[in-house]
Write a protein that holds these residues in place. Structure first.
Motif, PDB file in Angstrom:
ATOM      1  N   SER A  37       1.268  -1.032  -0.176  1.00 23.75           N
ATOM      2  CA  SER A  37       0.103  -0.226   0.121  1.00 23.75           C
ATOM      3  C   SER A  37       0.592   0.932   0.673  1.00 23.75           C
ATOM      4  N   ALA A  38       1.713   1.504   0.508  1.00 25.84           N
ATOM      5  CA  ALA A  38       2.514   2.239   0.575  1.00 25.84           C
ATOM      6  C   ALA A  38       3.221   2.633  -0.826  1.00 25.84           C
ATOM      7  N   LEU A  39       3.822   1.529  -1.523  1.00 26.05           N
ATOM      8  CA  LEU A  39       4.094   1.715  -2.400  1.00 26.05           C
ATOM      9  C   LEU A  39       3.483   2.534  -4.043  1.00 26.05           C
ATOM     10  N   ASP A  40       1.882   1.613  -3.021  1.00 31.12           N
ATOM     11  CA  ASP A  40       0.790   2.391  -4.441  1.00 31.12           C
ATOM     12  C   ASP A  40       0.743   3.585  -4.373  1.00 31.12           C
ATOM     13  N   LEU A  41       0.603   4.230  -3.156  1.00 30.43           N
ATOM     14  CA  LEU A  41       0.655   5.615  -2.807  1.00 30.43           C
ATOM     15  C   LEU A  41       1.628   6.959  -3.639  1.00 30.43           C
ATOM     16  N   VAL A  42       2.621   6.092  -2.594  1.00 33.52           N
ATOM     17  CA  VAL A  42       3.922   6.967  -3.070  1.00 33.52           C
ATOM     18  C   VAL A  42       3.835   7.336  -4.966  1.00 33.52           C
ATOM     19  N   ARG A  43       3.545   6.355  -5.229  1.00 37.89           N
ATOM     20  CA  ARG A  43       3.072   6.002  -7.105  1.00 37.89           C
ATOM     21  C   ARG A  43       2.411   6.630  -7.550  1.00 37.89           C
ATOM     22  N   GLN A  44       0.951   6.648  -6.919  1.00 38.52           N
ATOM     23  CA  GLN A  44       0.305   7.267  -7.065  1.00 38.52           C
ATOM     24  C   GLN A  44      -0.089   8.866  -6.983  1.00 38.52           C
ATOM     25  N   ASP A  45       0.777   8.933  -5.380  1.00 37.31           N
ATOM     26  CA  ASP A  45       0.475  10.878  -5.394  1.00 37.31           C
ATOM     27  C   ASP A  45       1.004  10.984  -4.417  1.00 37.31           C
ATOM     28  N   PRO A  46       2.471  11.229  -4.983  1.00 37.55           N
ATOM     29  CA  PRO A  46       3.904  11.212  -4.215  1.00 37.55           C
ATOM     30  C   PRO A  46       3.780  12.814  -3.455  1.00 37.55           C
ATOM     31  N   PRO A  47       4.202  12.000  -2.128  1.00 36.51           N
ATOM     32  CA  PRO A  47       4.458  12.931  -0.904  1.00 36.51           C
ATOM     33  C   PRO A  47       5.583  13.461  -0.795  1.00 36.51           C
ATOM     34  N   ASP A  48       5.743  14.483   0.189  1.00 34.95           N
ATOM     35  CA  ASP A  48       6.559  14.993   0.770  1.00 34.95           C
ATOM     36  C   ASP A  48       7.634  14.555   2.123  1.00 34.95           C
ATOM     37  N   LEU A  49       7.312  13.188   2.405  1.00 36.06           N
ATOM     38  CA  LEU A  49       7.922  13.036   2.925  1.00 36.06           C
ATOM     39  C   LEU A  49       7.374  11.159   3.613  1.00 36.06           C
ATOM     40  N   LEU A  50       8.279  10.261   3.112  1.00 33.49           N
ATOM     41  CA  LEU A  50       7.377   9.248   3.688  1.00 33.49           C
ATOM     42  C   LEU A  50       8.049   8.375   5.478  1.00 33.49           C
ATOM     43  N   ILE A  51       7.567   8.252   6.186  1.00 32.10           N
ATOM     44  CA  ILE A  51       7.560   7.758   7.952  1.00 32.10           C
ATOM     45  C   ILE A  51       7.698   6.762   7.350  1.00 32.10           C
ATOM     46  N   LEU A  52       8.604   5.658   7.009  1.00 31.39           N
ATOM     47  CA  LEU A  52       8.480   4.287   7.105  1.00 31.39           C
ATOM     48  C   LEU A  52       8.730   3.152   7.993  1.00 31.39           C
ATOM     49  N   ASP A  53       8.341   2.039   8.504  1.00 29.01           N
ATOM     50  CA  ASP A  53       7.807   1.203   9.536  1.00 29.01           C
ATOM     51  C   ASP A  53       8.950   0.489   8.886  1.00 29.01           C
ATOM     52  N   VAL A  54       9.905  -0.824   9.750  1.00 24.19           N
ATOM     53  CA  VAL A  54      10.734  -1.620   8.618  1.00 24.19           C
ATOM     54  C   VAL A  54       9.917  -2.828   8.778  1.00 24.19           C
ATOM     55  N   MET A  55       9.226  -2.198  10.031  1.00 23.80           N
ATOM     56  CA  MET A  55       8.655  -4.145   9.992  1.00 23.80           C
ATOM     57  C   MET A  55       6.900  -4.645   9.431  1.00 23.80           C
ATOM     58  N   LEU A  56       6.861  -4.083   8.244  1.00 17.81           N
ATOM     59  CA  LEU A  56       5.769  -3.910   8.032  1.00 17.81           C
ATOM     60  C   LEU A  56       5.360  -5.232   7.698  1.00 17.81           C
ATOM     61  N   PRO A  57       4.022  -5.871   6.730  1.00 20.36           N
ATOM     62  CA  PRO A  57       3.443  -6.515   6.672  1.00 20.36           C
ATOM     63  C   PRO A  57       3.358  -6.861   5.477  1.00 20.36           C
ATOM     64  N   ARG A  58       2.850  -8.478   5.075  1.00 20.06           N
ATOM     65  CA  ARG A  58       3.223  -8.099   3.070  1.00 20.06           C
ATOM     66  C   ARG A  58       4.192  -7.698   2.341  1.00 20.06           C
ATOM     67  N   LEU A  59       4.833  -6.857   2.522  1.00 19.13           N
ATOM     68  CA  LEU A  59       6.392  -5.803   2.233  1.00 19.13           C
ATOM     69  C   LEU A  59       7.118  -5.333   3.206  1.00 19.13           C
ATOM     70  N   ASP A  60       8.042  -6.055   3.540  1.00 18.75           N
ATOM     71  CA  ASP A  60       8.641  -5.453   4.724  1.00 18.75           C
ATOM     72  C   ASP A  60       9.319  -3.707   4.474  1.00 18.75           C
ATOM     73  N   GLY A  61       9.685  -2.571   5.164  1.00 24.16           N
ATOM     74  CA  GLY A  61      10.634  -1.363   4.794  1.00 24.16           C
ATOM     75  C   GLY A  61      11.404  -1.244   4.223  1.00 24.16           C
ATOM     76  N   LEU A  62      12.384  -2.371   4.938  1.00 27.69           N
ATOM     77  CA  LEU A  62      13.499  -2.710   3.680  1.00 27.69           C
ATOM     78  C   LEU A  62      13.303  -2.086   2.205  1.00 27.69           C
ATOM     79  N   GLN A  63      12.701  -3.103   2.256  1.00 27.26           N
ATOM     80  CA  GLN A  63      11.977  -3.746   0.974  1.00 27.26           C
ATOM     81  C   GLN A  63      11.770  -3.131  -0.018  1.00 27.26           C
ATOM     82  N   VAL A  64      10.997  -1.939   0.759  1.00 27.23           N
ATOM     83  CA  VAL A  64      10.578  -0.555  -0.111  1.00 27.23           C
ATOM     84  C   VAL A  64      11.509   0.434   0.023  1.00 27.23           C
ATOM     85  N   CYS A  65      11.529   0.470   0.235  1.00 25.11           N
ATOM     86  CA  CYS A  65      12.799   1.966   0.787  1.00 25.11           C
ATOM     87  C   CYS A  65      14.001   1.280  -0.628  1.00 25.11           C
TER      88      CYS A  65
END
Length: 240
Positions: A37-65
């Motif tokens: 969901s974080a990846l999808d939203l960044v791609r659809q409507d890029p924010p000015d800043l992403l606060i990203l938890d490492v231990m996310l379900p489905r795809l962890d924060g390190l992979q997202v980064c």
């Protein structure tokens, strides 16, 4: 400044607390609870800043980064319950601009956010419009780095560091000086964050990152950006 901040945090109570603090400070927020969901939203409507938890379900924060760093220079502040230095440096090495371990104080979190937003705001960039060091050009207003005319994509943390070095080509800066000049009074992370950013920058601007000739180390002192097209060892003090 008023910014748009995406919060990617699977702990709903933590996410709500962060959202309340941000909105109280005048920012606009969106909240997601998993990596995809974080990846999808960044791609659809890029924010000015992403606060990203490492231990996310489905795809962890390190992979997202890791994925986002191939696509955008969006400022990323990572949150994690892991507290070892190796974990911290791994997150920074993947392209995160800052890293906080839980538990943290809301005041510290907001200080980090202010620093990241200030560093990524082209209108707030100090100094001359164009900075040059040999084949390297840094434009603080456009937030662009060119090497021999070719665009170099930098994260906000890397750009802030390179801007300081390019402002005085040939000058040696210590790690502590670079921390203070890029992070102001925000001194929550030690000097190794500078080493990580230097390593990432070398992979982007050096022909051979293991033998740097642009962004060099001065033994026992710190780092400098060479200011000429010609780079030579002079007195044995430089690592190339």
């Amino acid at each position: 400044m008023c910014a748009r901040v995406l919060i990617a945090e699977d702990d709903k109570k933590q996410a709500e607390l962060i959202r309340q603090y941000l909105e109280h400070a005048g920012h606009h927020t969106a909240v997601v609870h998993d990596g995809y969901s974080a990846l999808d939203l960044v791609r659809q409507d890029p924010p000015d800043l992403l606060i990203l938890d490492v231990m996310l379900p489905r795809l962890d924060g390190l992979q997202v980064c890791r994925i986002l760093r191939r696509e955008t220079d969006l400022p990323v502040l990572m949150l994690t319950a892991r507290s070892t230095e190796d974990d911290l440096l791994h997150g920074l090495d993947l392209g995160a601009d800052d890293y906080m371990t839980k538990p943290y104080s809301p005041r510290e979190l907001m200080a980090r956010i202010r620093t990241l937003l200030r560093r990524s705001d082209p209108a707030a960039a100090p100094g001359p419009r164009i900075l040059r060091a040999g084949a390297l050009t840094v434009d603080p207003v456009r937030h662009e780095v060119l090497l021999s005319g070719q665009l170099v994509v930098c994260t906000p943390g890397e750009f802030a560091l390179l801007t300081i070095l390019a402002s005085q080509p040939g000058r040696v800066f210590t790690r502590q000086q670079l921390l203070e000049l890029t992070r102001g009074s925000d001194q929550f992370i030690g000097g190794r964050i500078v080493d990580v950013h230097i390593g990432n920058l070398r992979r982007k601007i050096e022909r051979n990152p293991r033998r740097p000739v642009l962004l060099v180390t001065v033994f026992g002192v710190g780092y400098k950006l060479e200011g000429t097209q010609r780079h030579r060892l002079q007195d044995g003090n430089h690592v190339t």
